[in-house]
Design a protein around this motif. Structure first.
Motif, mmCIF file in Angstrom:
data_model
loop_
_atom_site.group_PDB
_atom_site.id
_atom_site.type_symbol
_atom_site.label_atom_id
_atom_site.label_comp_id
_atom_site.label_asym_id
_atom_site.label_seq_id
_atom_site.Cartn_x
_atom_site.Cartn_y
_atom_site.Cartn_z
ATOM 1 N N PRO A 25 -36.747 93.970 82.010
ATOM 2 C CA PRO A 25 -37.761 94.963 82.406
ATOM 3 C C PRO A 25 -39.116 94.639 81.779
ATOM 4 N N ARG A 26 -40.170 94.967 82.492
ATOM 5 C CA ARG A 26 -41.532 94.758 81.980
ATOM 6 C C ARG A 26 -42.384 95.997 82.233
ATOM 7 N N TYR A 27 -43.485 96.058 81.524
ATOM 8 C CA TYR A 27 -44.560 97.002 81.843
ATOM 9 C C TYR A 27 -45.888 96.304 81.569
ATOM 10 N N ALA A 28 -46.957 96.859 82.080
ATOM 11 C CA ALA A 28 -48.291 96.272 81.935
ATOM 12 C C ALA A 28 -48.376 94.877 82.532
ATOM 13 N N HIS A 29 -47.604 94.632 83.579
ATOM 14 C CA HIS A 29 -47.594 93.350 84.279
ATOM 15 C C HIS A 29 -48.438 93.457 85.551
ATOM 16 N N THR A 30 -48.493 92.382 86.313
ATOM 17 C CA THR A 30 -49.047 92.453 87.668
ATOM 18 C C THR A 30 -47.912 92.218 88.656
ATOM 19 N N ALA A 31 -48.014 92.795 89.830
ATOM 20 C CA ALA A 31 -47.019 92.607 90.892
ATOM 21 C C ALA A 31 -47.777 92.338 92.184
ATOM 22 N N THR A 32 -47.511 91.203 92.804
ATOM 23 C CA THR A 32 -48.231 90.787 94.002
ATOM 24 C C THR A 32 -47.236 90.385 95.079
ATOM 25 N N MET A 33 -47.392 90.935 96.281
ATOM 26 C CA MET A 33 -46.502 90.615 97.385
ATOM 27 C C MET A 33 -47.074 89.450 98.204
ATOM 28 N N LEU A 34 -46.278 88.415 98.386
ATOM 29 C CA LEU A 34 -46.687 87.286 99.216
ATOM 30 C C LEU A 34 -46.400 87.594 100.687
ATOM 31 N N PRO A 35 -47.020 86.868 101.619
ATOM 32 C CA PRO A 35 -46.734 87.073 103.043
ATOM 33 C C PRO A 35 -45.265 86.847 103.391
ATOM 34 N N SER A 36 -44.555 86.119 102.550
ATOM 35 C CA SER A 36 -43.123 85.891 102.758
ATOM 36 C C SER A 36 -42.289 87.071 102.288
ATOM 37 N N ASP A 37 -42.946 88.169 101.894
ATOM 38 C CA ASP A 37 -42.276 89.379 101.423
ATOM 39 C C ASP A 37 -41.519 89.148 100.129
ATOM 40 N N LYS A 38 -42.103 88.317 99.271
ATOM 41 C CA LYS A 38 -41.573 88.105 97.935
ATOM 42 C C LYS A 38 -42.561 88.661 96.911
ATOM 43 N N MET A 39 -42.051 89.468 95.988
ATOM 44 C CA MET A 39 -42.886 90.146 95.005
ATOM 45 C C MET A 39 -42.916 89.319 93.721
ATOM 46 N N VAL A 40 -44.130 88.912 93.302
ATOM 47 C CA VAL A 40 -44.299 88.031 92.146
ATOM 48 C C VAL A 40 -44.752 88.848 90.938
ATOM 49 N N ILE A 41 -44.009 88.729 89.834
ATOM 50 C CA ILE A 41 -44.302 89.465 88.604
ATOM 51 C C ILE A 41 -44.890 88.498 87.582
ATOM 52 N N ILE A 42 -46.064 88.852 87.019
ATOM 53 C CA ILE A 42 -46.762 87.992 86.068
ATOM 54 C C ILE A 42 -47.174 88.789 84.833
ATOM 55 N N GLY A 43 -46.982 88.189 83.649
ATOM 56 C CA GLY A 43 -47.517 88.735 82.412
ATOM 57 C C GLY A 43 -46.942 90.066 81.990
ATOM 58 N N GLY A 44 -47.722 90.810 81.199
ATOM 59 C CA GLY A 44 -47.280 92.107 80.695
ATOM 60 C C GLY A 44 -46.408 91.967 79.461
ATOM 61 N N ARG A 45 -45.518 92.940 79.279
ATOM 62 C CA ARG A 45 -44.632 92.952 78.119
ATOM 63 C C ARG A 45 -43.197 93.199 78.541
ATOM 64 N N TYR A 46 -42.298 92.513 77.868
ATOM 65 C CA TYR A 46 -40.876 92.786 78.040
ATOM 66 C C TYR A 46 -40.519 94.018 77.212
ATOM 67 N N GLY A 47 -39.611 94.815 77.748
ATOM 68 C CA GLY A 47 -39.104 95.962 77.000
ATOM 69 C C GLY A 47 -37.602 95.878 76.854
ATOM 70 N N THR A 48 -37.109 96.009 75.644
ATOM 71 C CA THR A 48 -35.678 95.967 75.377
ATOM 72 C C THR A 48 -35.215 97.331 74.889
ATOM 73 N N GLN A 49 -34.345 97.975 75.661
ATOM 74 C CA GLN A 49 -33.864 99.306 75.302
ATOM 75 C C GLN A 49 -32.950 99.213 74.084
ATOM 76 N N VAL A 50 -33.263 99.963 73.032
ATOM 77 C CA VAL A 50 -32.470 99.965 71.806
ATOM 78 C C VAL A 50 -31.510 101.137 71.796
ATOM 79 N N THR A 51 -32.050 102.325 72.051
ATOM 80 C CA THR A 51 -31.233 103.517 72.209
ATOM 81 C C THR A 51 -31.663 104.198 73.498
ATOM 82 N N ASN A 52 -31.104 105.365 73.761
ATOM 83 C CA ASN A 52 -31.483 106.076 74.978
ATOM 84 C C ASN A 52 -32.941 106.514 74.963
#
Length: 502
Positions: free
Chosen positions: A198-225
């Motif tokens: 999972p990420r947040y503060a990333h970019t998400a861009t849809m290509l004409p091929s209907d593929k969503m590209v995720i770049i940068g931001g931060r990874y989030g690792t769930q520790v507890t609920n």
């Protein structure tokens, strides 16, 4: 005397018309933006201590303007009696028919759940807001998520982000893909193949091929609920979600790899060709994603660079660019129109919102930071099977584009009334003629009092795995989505990456 007088007055009328038509927004950041029918709409954001706004601004891109005086109009009063969600870091996406758009999600600084999870709809033609009733199966409200794009069947894709007490939820990362069918008014959380962190503060861009590209931001690792840890995602780590097969895949980008960042802003580039002296947009190239700026671990050390990812070769490029570079920033919003990347608002190194507009002109080599925006007069013929990303003309804006849109019409009306008044004045008084005092007194009795100044992202083919019975459309909605890559709702975190500080 007559000619200089009329010339000076013409200049005055031009300035007055511009003042009547446009306004200058106050600085803000973490707003959601959308390009639809030759107008860029920007909603919400943060300004000072206001951690969640309801303002709506519109930037006319059917007419030329300078970065010193962009063609902004304020539609914040269009809410009327409708209570709008006060949000920042939310998503925005168009309806399937491109005649309205939706906002959803985000957060605020009031530590409370936003009305209808921030779900609302705006129709530009009537200047009216409404609260949709399609809330069954609506996912948990979240911020720092990103809407990528619409697919040709009118379904929006949203991925990533997290919820905390500013959203009325626990501190929780969201790895799921969320869709909203704007045709059938259905929310869905489809099953997917594969997984990515999972990420947040990333970019998400849809290509004409209907593929969503995720770049940068931060990874989030769930520790507890209720807690998670975070770390910067390297710019070499590219995740792509294929909406046709509901499958995640991860790739490693090489080349001139840029520094890590969060809260950048990105657009899909376009192929530009030249005809005579005019540059013409032909079609989305479906390859290059242009990324601007972003934040670092130090809130006063934001970035101002342009980096480009070729999604075919998975190579990073850092091009040479002429002109005056805009102020460094993160949490900006952007749009790509007629070969020009328009960058708006953002969080600067002064730790405050910015109000300026920057224009990156990719129609020349090298690229240039321009002092003005110029729309193209025509589009080249569209290749068979490919739809242009923006229409040549629309009822909402281009019907009046030659005079600056609706705002320009208002300005011209004001100027025309003043021009009539001055012409009548000159005709009656005739100040350029030599007359004796008695004639002047005589003419002054004429009825001048009668004249008064007036001021005023789903596939064209049905995908049963994601949604059922999807209608078919020949082209994807002509809207471009762009969102700020988000980070902290209040201030960017410093060198510590604790999620409760973002």
């Amino acid at each position: 005397m007559a000619r200089p007088t009329l010339l000076a007055f013409s200049v005055f009328l031009a300035l007055l018309a511009h003042a009547a038509a446009y306004f200058t927004p106050i600085g803000e950041y973490a707003s959601a933006g959308l390009l639809m029918n030759n107008v860029v709409y920007v909603y919400g954001g943060i300004r000072g201590t206001e951690g969640g706004l309801t303002n709506l601004y519109a930037l006319d891109v059917s007419i030329p303007w300078t970065i010193a005086a962009p063609a902004w109009t304020d539609h914040s009063d269009d809410a009327g009696t409708v209570t709008l969600p006060a949000t920042a870091y939310g998503s925005i996406f168009p309806a399937y028919d491109n005649q309205s758009f939706y906002i959803w999600g985000g957060g605020n600084s009031q530590d409370k759940t936003i009305l209808q999870n921030g779900f609302a709809q705006y129709t530009p033609a009537t200047k009216q807001w409404s609260l949709p009733t399609a809330i069954t199966n609506m996912p948990t409200q979240r911020r720092k998520n990103f809407f990528a794009d619409m697919k040709s069947s009118g379904v929006a894709y949203i991925w990533g982000g997290y919820a905390n007490n500013s959203n009325g939820g626990d501190l929780e990362m969201f790895p799921d893909v969320v869709t909203f069918d704007t045709v059938h008014q259905l929310w869905n959380t489809p099953s997917v193949f594969g997984s990515v962190a999972p990420r947040y503060a990333h970019t998400a861009t849809m290509l004409p091929s209907d593929k969503m590209v995720i770049i940068g931001g931060r990874y989030g690792t769930q520790v507890t609920n209720t807690t998670f840890t975070s770390a910067y995602a390297p710019m070499t780590d590219i995740d792509i979600f294929d909406t046709n097969t509901a499958t995640w895949n991860s790739y490693t980008a090489t080349g001139n790899v840029p520094v890590t960042r969060h809260a950048a802003t990105a657009v899909l580039s376009m192929i530009i060709s030249s005809a005579a002296s005019n540059f013409i947009v032909t079609v989305d190239d479906g390859v290059s994603i242009i990324v601007f700026g972003g934040g670092t671990s130090v809130s006063t050390n934001n970035l101002d660079d342009i980096v480009i990812l070729n999604t075919t070769s998975m190579q990073w490029i850092q091009p040479s660019i002429s002109g005056v570079v805009p102020a460094p920033r993160m949490r900006a919003t952007s749009a790509f129109v007629n070969g020009q990347m328009i960058i708006m608002f953002g969080y600067g190194n002064t730790e405050a919102g910015l109000s300026d507009v920057a224009v990156l002109d990719t129609r020349q080599s090298p690229y240039a930071w321009a002092t003005s925006y110029a729309p193209n007069s025509t589009l080249a013929a569209t290749p068979v099977g490919i739809s242009p990303s923006s229409p040549i003309s629309t009822l909402d804006s281009n019907s009046l584009s030659g005079i600056g849109g609706i705002g320009g019409a208002v300005g011209i009306a004001v100027g025309s009334l003043l021009l009539i008044a001055i012409v009548v004045f000159l005709a009656l008084r005739k100040p350029w003629r030599r007359r004796d005092h008695s004639e002047v007194l005589k003419n002054s009795d004429r009825s001048l009092g009668h004249f008064k100044d007036s001021y005023a992202a789903v596939d064209a083919n049905s995908n049963a795995q994601l949604l059922v019975s999807q209608p078919q459309y020949n082209s994807k909605p002509n809207a471009q989505i762009f969102k700020p890559d988000n980070a902290n709702l209040f201030k960017p975190d410093n060198t510590d990456l604790k999620p409760d500080n973002v």
